[in-house]
Write an enzyme that holds these catalytic residues in place. Structure first.
Site, PDB file in Angstrom:
ATOM      1  CE1 TYR A 189      -3.963  78.803  54.378  1.00  8.94           C
ATOM      2  CE2 TYR A 189      -3.464  77.366  52.537  1.00  8.94           C
ATOM      3  CZ  TYR A 189      -3.907  77.542  53.826  1.00  8.94           C
ATOM      4  OH  TYR A 189      -4.290  76.462  54.572  1.00  8.94           O
ATOM      5  CD  GLN A 218       0.634  70.409  56.662  1.00  9.60           C
ATOM      6  OE1 GLN A 218      -0.101  69.549  56.176  1.00  9.60           O
ATOM      7  NE2 GLN A 218       0.487  71.694  56.392  1.00  9.60           N
ATOM      8  CE1 TYR A 255     -19.956  64.530  53.628  1.00  5.75           C
ATOM      9  CE2 TYR A 255     -18.926  62.722  52.440  1.00  5.75           C
ATOM     10  CZ  TYR A 255     -19.887  63.190  53.315  1.00  5.75           C
ATOM     11  OH  TYR A 255     -20.791  62.321  53.871  1.00  5.75           O
ATOM     12  CG  HIS A 280      -2.724  69.342  52.743  1.00  3.63           C
ATOM     13  ND1 HIS A 280      -3.408  70.033  51.779  1.00  3.63           N
ATOM     14  CD2 HIS A 280      -2.301  70.269  53.647  1.00  3.63           C
ATOM     15  CE1 HIS A 280      -3.409  71.333  52.086  1.00  3.63           C
ATOM     16  NE2 HIS A 280      -2.724  71.497  53.214  1.00  3.63           N
ATOM     17  CD  GLU A 285     -16.093  71.795  54.061  1.00  6.08           C
ATOM     18  OE1 GLU A 285     -16.232  70.549  54.071  1.00  6.08           O
ATOM     19  OE2 GLU A 285     -16.141  72.484  53.031  1.00  6.08           O
TER      20      GLU A 285
HETATM   21 CA   LIG Z   1     -16.729  70.211  51.720  1.00  3.24          CA
END
Ligand SMILES: [Ca+2]
Length: 415
Positions: free
Chosen positions: A307, A121, A296, A183, A286
């Site tokens: 997954y 990625q 968070y 990521h 989110e």
């Molecule tokens: Ca969160």
């Protein structure tokens, strides 16, 4: 699962302080997390906050709009920004810098840009210009550095004049080397005080680990850049008023923590509110309002499952001291690119958020009220995997698609 049962399940989530939104029922056939089980688990959460609006599966946006494909000659574009002369500078993941200028696309139009590590990625990712670009010509990029076994997310800055970048240097790089190609983050968002935020991903799914700890758990550690939003000054250094500069052992760049992989960040310039979307694993994407020092939750709390399983990432959806999302999307649109609309071309959209979707092949319009609360949602179907969405200086929305024949799309009034 039929539509009615999913709607009832969604209504059941309303008391929990989270807007849980399902995609179209047919999208669930792809093996994504069932919404009903997500909501059943959500009922075990303990978060209660103020007035909550629950949306069902978002209907199509029926406003006066159409999408026009301007070109499909880009190669896996990732980010874009406008230069003061009206040109759009577009990054390509492989390292290319393309220019859209008055109807003409030129790939590799800018020379001297950063050479990224193209790993999974990662590659050349976001691009942004300094708020005073007219004075300093500073252009900023995010990119992956290193190789498949040891890589980082970095911020590079150069001086852009005409078609050439000079004085390029890495002004920030995540400290830990992680392995694998997952990521990296990494959006840039300038704040009004002349600093900027940059999102850093958690570094990848299990079994990916760094220094003996699963990568995802570094999102909870202040002595790591993984799974964070960082706040940096124009030279890539931590401002002295960052929230954890006086916390022993904490990295001073950290602004907020507990994120999995933020791919879009946006600022409401009037209120100063900052919004970010982030990927969950299977289900549980989110939308959050980001504030300094707050946690968070990832991976202590999540609405997502591992997954290919029915196994929750965490037994908890919500815990005291952790910020609940404004919106949870299951199944995942795989959000990317986020803009707070301030233009005058779509009166009904003013003050709303637009979140691109890779898997969703759409842009979600999140209708906000004057207090920044979610009051509804619609989706704008798009002809491809949306990697970024932005507002142009002309007040239209623009999007790019994550494809080898990558598109630049303009969203404009239909008549
Ligand atoms: Ca969160």
């Amino acid at each position: 699962m039929n539509f009615k049962s999913s709607w009832m399940a969604l209504a059941g989530a309303s008391a929990l302080g989270v807007t849980l939104i399902a995609c179209a029922p047919q999208a669930e056939a792809a093996g994504t997390a069932p919404v009903e089980s997500a909501v059943a688990a959500a009922r075990t959460g303990n978060a209660v906050q103020g007035e909550i609006k629950v949306s069902g599966p978002p209907p199509q946006e029926n406003g006066n709009w159409k999408s026009t494909i301007l070109t499909q000659e880009l190669q896996t574009p990732w980010g874009m920004t406008w230069l003061p002369d009206g040109r759009i500078l577009i990054t390509e993941k492989g390292g290319g810098l393309a220019i859209w200028n008055n109807g003409t696309l030129t790939r590799d139009a800018i020379i001297g840009g950063p050479v990224p590590a193209v790993v999974g990625q990662g590659g050349l990712m976001d691009v942004s210009i300094h708020p005073r670009f007219k004075e300093n010509n500073w252009v900023y990029f995010t990119l992956a550095t290193g190789d498949r076994n040891a890589n980082h997310t970095a911020v590079a800055r150069g001086v852009l004049r005409g078609t050439q970048i000079t004085d390029l240097k890495i002004i920030f790089q995540t400290k830990q080397a992680k392995g694998g190609g997952q990521h990296f983050g990494s959006r840039i968002l300038w704040l009004k005080d002349g600093t900027f935020l940059v999102s850093i991903g958690d570094g990848g799914n299990p079994p990916a680990s760094t220094e003996g700890k699963l990568n995802r758990w570094w999102a909870q550690e202040l002595n790591s850049h993984l799974g964070k939003v960082l706040r940096l000054d124009e030279n890539g250094k931590a401002p002295k008023d960052n929230p954890f500069v006086k916390t022993t052992g904490a990295f001073p760049e950290v602004w907020s923590l507990g994120h999995r992989n933020i791919q879009g960040m946006a600022l409401d310039p009037a209120s100063g509110r900052i919004f970010a979307n982030e990927h969950g694993a299977q289900g549980g994407d989110e939308l959050n309002r980001i504030e300094a020092s707050k946690n968070y939750g990832w991976p202590k709390v999540s609405y997502s499952q591992e997954y290919g399983t029915q196994t929750w990432v965490s037994p908890d959806r919500s815990l005291a001291g952790l910020v609940d999302p404004m919106v949870v999307w299951t199944p995942c649109p795989a959000p990317s690119g986020l803009v707070f609309y301030t233009g005058d071309k779509f009166a009904a959209w003013k003050g709303d958020l637009f979140s691109g979707g890779l898997a969703g092949n759409d842009i979600r319009r999140v209708d906000l009220d004057a207090n920044g609360r979610v009051v509804g949602q619609t989706r704008l179907p798009m002809p491809g995997r949306i990697r970024d969405v932005r507002q142009g200086p002309d007040g239209f929305l623009y999007a790019i698609t994550d494809e080898r024949s990558g598109k630049l799309i303009r969203i404009e009034p239909a008549n």
